[in-house]
Design a protein around this motif. Structure first.
Motif, PDB file in Angstrom:
ATOM      1  N   GLY A 191      37.950   0.353  14.277  1.00 53.32           N
ATOM      2  CA  GLY A 191      37.788  -0.959  13.650  1.00 53.32           C
ATOM      3  C   GLY A 191      39.105  -1.288  12.962  1.00 53.32           C
ATOM      4  N   ILE A 192      39.828  -2.241  13.488  1.00 54.85           N
ATOM      5  CA  ILE A 192      41.210  -2.589  13.057  1.00 54.85           C
ATOM      6  C   ILE A 192      42.015  -1.335  12.706  1.00 54.85           C
ATOM      7  N   GLY A 193      41.997  -0.401  13.619  1.00 56.64           N
ATOM      8  CA  GLY A 193      42.859   0.767  13.533  1.00 56.64           C
ATOM      9  C   GLY A 193      42.305   1.914  12.717  1.00 56.64           C
ATOM     10  N   ASN A 194      41.164   1.740  12.103  1.00 54.45           N
ATOM     11  CA  ASN A 194      40.473   2.829  11.359  1.00 54.45           C
ATOM     12  C   ASN A 194      39.589   3.521  12.388  1.00 54.45           C
ATOM     13  N   ASP A 195      40.132   4.639  12.919  1.00 55.18           N
ATOM     14  CA  ASP A 195      39.527   5.228  14.130  1.00 55.18           C
ATOM     15  C   ASP A 195      38.712   6.472  13.809  1.00 55.18           C
ATOM     16  N   TYR A 196      37.583   6.583  14.470  1.00 56.00           N
ATOM     17  CA  TYR A 196      36.691   7.726  14.250  1.00 56.00           C
ATOM     18  C   TYR A 196      36.208   8.296  15.577  1.00 56.00           C
ATOM     19  N   VAL A 197      35.828   9.573  15.543  1.00 55.24           N
ATOM     20  CA  VAL A 197      35.125  10.203  16.667  1.00 55.24           C
ATOM     21  C   VAL A 197      33.640  10.075  16.357  1.00 55.24           C
ATOM     22  N   TYR A 198      32.882   9.477  17.312  1.00 60.49           N
ATOM     23  CA  TYR A 198      31.454   9.234  17.108  1.00 60.49           C
ATOM     24  C   TYR A 198      30.653  10.174  17.999  1.00 60.49           C
ATOM     25  N   ILE A 199      29.628  10.775  17.438  1.00 60.46           N
ATOM     26  CA  ILE A 199      28.743  11.626  18.250  1.00 60.46           C
ATOM     27  C   ILE A 199      27.320  11.093  18.149  1.00 60.46           C
ATOM     28  N   ASP A 200      26.699  10.870  19.314  1.00 62.73           N
ATOM     29  CA  ASP A 200      25.323  10.389  19.383  1.00 62.73           C
ATOM     30  C   ASP A 200      24.397  11.575  19.175  1.00 62.73           C
ATOM     31  N   GLY A 201      23.754  11.576  18.008  1.00 61.17           N
ATOM     32  CA  GLY A 201      22.871  12.702  17.669  1.00 61.17           C
ATOM     33  C   GLY A 201      21.415  12.452  18.037  1.00 61.17           C
ATOM     34  N   PHE A 202      21.164  11.365  18.820  1.00 58.62           N
ATOM     35  CA  PHE A 202      19.777  11.134  19.268  1.00 58.62           C
ATOM     36  C   PHE A 202      19.362  12.215  20.256  1.00 58.62           C
ATOM     37  N   ASP A 203      20.329  12.689  21.040  1.00 56.76           N
ATOM     38  CA  ASP A 203      19.967  13.721  22.049  1.00 56.76           C
ATOM     39  C   ASP A 203      20.958  14.884  22.053  1.00 56.76           C
ATOM     40  N   GLN A 204      21.703  15.031  20.943  1.00 59.57           N
ATOM     41  CA  GLN A 204      22.630  16.173  20.815  1.00 59.57           C
ATOM     42  C   GLN A 204      22.468  16.760  19.415  1.00 59.57           C
ATOM     43  N   GLN A 205      22.494  18.074  19.336  1.00 56.28           N
ATOM     44  CA  GLN A 205      22.335  18.772  18.067  1.00 56.28           C
ATOM     45  C   GLN A 205      23.720  19.075  17.504  1.00 56.28           C
ATOM     46  N   ILE A 206      24.049  18.575  16.320  1.00 50.88           N
ATOM     47  CA  ILE A 206      25.379  18.797  15.746  1.00 50.88           C
ATOM     48  C   ILE A 206      25.294  19.843  14.636  1.00 50.88           C
ATOM     49  N   GLU A 207      26.039  20.943  14.830  1.00 52.34           N
ATOM     50  CA  GLU A 207      26.076  22.012  13.812  1.00 52.34           C
ATOM     51  C   GLU A 207      27.350  21.857  12.970  1.00 52.34           C
ATOM     52  N   GLN A 208      27.297  22.285  11.715  1.00 63.06           N
ATOM     53  CA  GLN A 208      28.465  22.333  10.831  1.00 63.06           C
ATOM     54  C   GLN A 208      29.332  21.073  10.902  1.00 63.06           C
ATOM     55  N   PRO A 209      28.775  19.910  10.630  1.00 61.76           N
ATOM     56  CA  PRO A 209      29.548  18.663  10.788  1.00 61.76           C
ATOM     57  C   PRO A 209      30.823  18.619   9.942  1.00 61.76           C
ATOM     58  N   GLU A 210      30.817  19.280   8.770  1.00 59.74           N
ATOM     59  CA  GLU A 210      32.022  19.252   7.938  1.00 59.74           C
ATOM     60  C   GLU A 210      33.180  19.942   8.660  1.00 59.74           C
ATOM     61  N   ARG A 211      32.889  21.146   9.188  1.00 55.47           N
ATOM     62  CA  ARG A 211      33.948  21.900   9.921  1.00 55.47           C
ATOM     63  C   ARG A 211      34.369  21.120  11.159  1.00 55.47           C
ATOM     64  N   LEU A 212      33.370  20.582  11.870  1.00 49.90           N
ATOM     65  CA  LEU A 212      33.654  19.847  13.109  1.00 49.90           C
ATOM     66  C   LEU A 212      34.519  18.618  12.803  1.00 49.90           C
ATOM     67  N   ALA A 213      34.211  17.936  11.705  1.00 51.50           N
ATOM     68  CA  ALA A 213      34.961  16.712  11.347  1.00 51.50           C
ATOM     69  C   ALA A 213      36.436  17.022  11.156  1.00 51.50           C
ATOM     70  N   ALA A 214      36.719  18.101  10.420  1.00 50.29           N
ATOM     71  CA  ALA A 214      38.126  18.444  10.160  1.00 50.29           C
ATOM     72  C   ALA A 214      38.847  18.759  11.464  1.00 50.29           C
ATOM     73  N   ARG A 215      38.146  19.408  12.394  1.00 49.38           N
ATOM     74  CA  ARG A 215      38.795  19.825  13.643  1.00 49.38           C
ATOM     75  C   ARG A 215      38.946  18.647  14.627  1.00 49.38           C
ATOM     76  N   VAL A 216      37.882  17.850  14.796  1.00 46.06           N
ATOM     77  CA  VAL A 216      38.002  16.744  15.774  1.00 46.06           C
ATOM     78  C   VAL A 216      38.988  15.694  15.289  1.00 46.06           C
ATOM     79  N   SER A 217      39.159  15.572  13.977  1.00 46.02           N
ATOM     80  CA  SER A 217      40.050  14.544  13.427  1.00 46.02           C
ATOM     81  C   SER A 217      41.519  14.905  13.610  1.00 46.02           C
ATOM     82  N   ASP A 218      41.805  16.200  13.787  1.00 48.21           N
ATOM     83  CA  ASP A 218      43.197  16.630  13.887  1.00 48.21           C
ATOM     84  C   ASP A 218      43.856  16.002  15.111  1.00 48.21           C
ATOM     85  N   ARG A 219      45.023  15.326  14.865  1.00 51.72           N
ATOM     86  CA  ARG A 219      45.617  14.557  15.978  1.00 51.72           C
ATOM     87  C   ARG A 219      46.455  15.449  16.892  1.00 51.72           C
ATOM     88  N   HIS A 220      46.427  16.777  16.686  1.00 51.21           N
ATOM     89  CA  HIS A 220      47.116  17.699  17.604  1.00 51.21           C
ATOM     90  C   HIS A 220      46.143  18.736  18.143  1.00 51.21           C
TER      91      HIS A 220
END
Ligand SMILES: N[C@H](CCC[C@H](N)C(=O)O)C(=O)O
Length: 283
Positions: A8-37
């Motif tokens: 949204g005007i350059g404020n970019d996020y990784v989105y995960i649909d949790g309706f049919d996927q189980q997400i574990e440890q979202p805090e750890r996952l957030a730090a890792r998926v956000s890393d631009r390298h």
């Protein structure tokens, strides 16, 4: 794990649909998926989850893994995703957030793709306890003197469900954001840290904003921040109730209504879709 990258005007996020996927440890996952390298790259991770009381529930995690109450640019993208996935057939949606329920209106193009979203961002909360912020809990903190090591500001501190510190300056381009941003974000006044917006007033109807986000650093835009700026601009007599906000990554239209809520309107854009293996990514 399937993901969608949206911005949204350059404020970019990784989105995960949790309706049919189980997400574990979202805090750890957030730090890792956000890393631009080492990851996918983004300002954070947003989960789209089932809700008992709304079309969906949104959970927002910053790039440092901290969870936030609300995300203005993010919620526009969540609404776009739900409509285009035909998860919702209406152009009016309700999304549950940690800041409460939010109502959204979608505008679509001839191909029925979402091109613009208006969000009722709720009414600001002005008491120090709402941010939270130190000092008398029922007192407001509008136009207070905020001191750093070698700099002092007139600060407008308020909550849009998440906390914001708005500072008006003559020229946002001249602000050493990487120096002042983290000092304010972690200032002793704010036990849960704070998002920081530096604002240059161009006219009573137009401002320019640069943003240092709690848990993400400088971002190209912040929707809750732009809403806080609209409130601070009006209450300080610098702007009217309706403004165009030129953020680094693009423009938002905002209206601080007489009834109290702030209405924010802006785009939501899909960048790409993909998959990743959490165990791999988290190594
Ligand atoms: N960093 C914010 C969350 C993201 C908000 C921002 N990206 C927006 O568009 O509102 C916080 O910790 O409160």
């Amino acid at each position: 794990m399937r993901f969608v990258k949206m911005q949204g005007i350059g404020n970019d996020y990784v989105y995960i649909d949790g309706f049919d996927q189980q997400i574990e440890q979202p805090e750890r996952l957030a730090a890792r998926v956000s890393d631009r390298h080492f990851g996918i790259g983004g300002d954070g991770l947003i989960l789209i989850l089932p809700s008992q009381i709304a079309d969906a529930r949104m959970r927002v995690f910053n790039a440092d893994g901290s969870e936030a109450q609300m995300c203005g640019n993010g919620i526009r993208c969540v609404a776009k995703y739900l409509y285009e996935a035909r998860r919702v057939q209406r152009r009016e949606l309700t999304i549950e957030t940690a800041a409460g329920l939010r109502q959204l209106q979608l505008r679509t193009d001839a191909a029925d793709r979402v091109v613009q979203v208006s969000v009722d961002m709720g009414a600001p909360r002005l008491q120090r306890s709402a941010l939270p912020m130190t000092g008398p809990s029922d007192e407001q903190a509008l136009g207070v003197r905020l001191e750093l090591a070698d700099q002092a500001f007139e600060a407008y501190c308020l909550s849009m469900g998440n906390p914001h510190c708005v500072i008006f300056v003559p020229d946002v381009a001249a602000v050493p954001l990487a120096l002042w941003g983290p000092q304010i974000e972690t200032h002793a006044w704010f036990p849960e840290r704070i998002n920081v917006e530096f604002v240059q007033v161009l006219s009573p109807e137009a401002v320019r904003q640069r943003t240092w986000e709690r848990g993400a650093g400088e971002t190209l835009a912040c929707g809750t921040g732009a809403s806080a700026v609209t409130v601070a601009g009006f209450l300080s007599g610098r702007t009217g109730r309706r403004i165009r906000n030129q953020l680094t990554g693009g423009e938002l239209e905002l209206y601080y209504s007489e009834e109290g809520p702030v209405i924010m309107t802006g785009p939501a854009v899909e960048v790409c879709r993909g998959t990743f293996v959490p165990a791999e990514l988290l190594t």
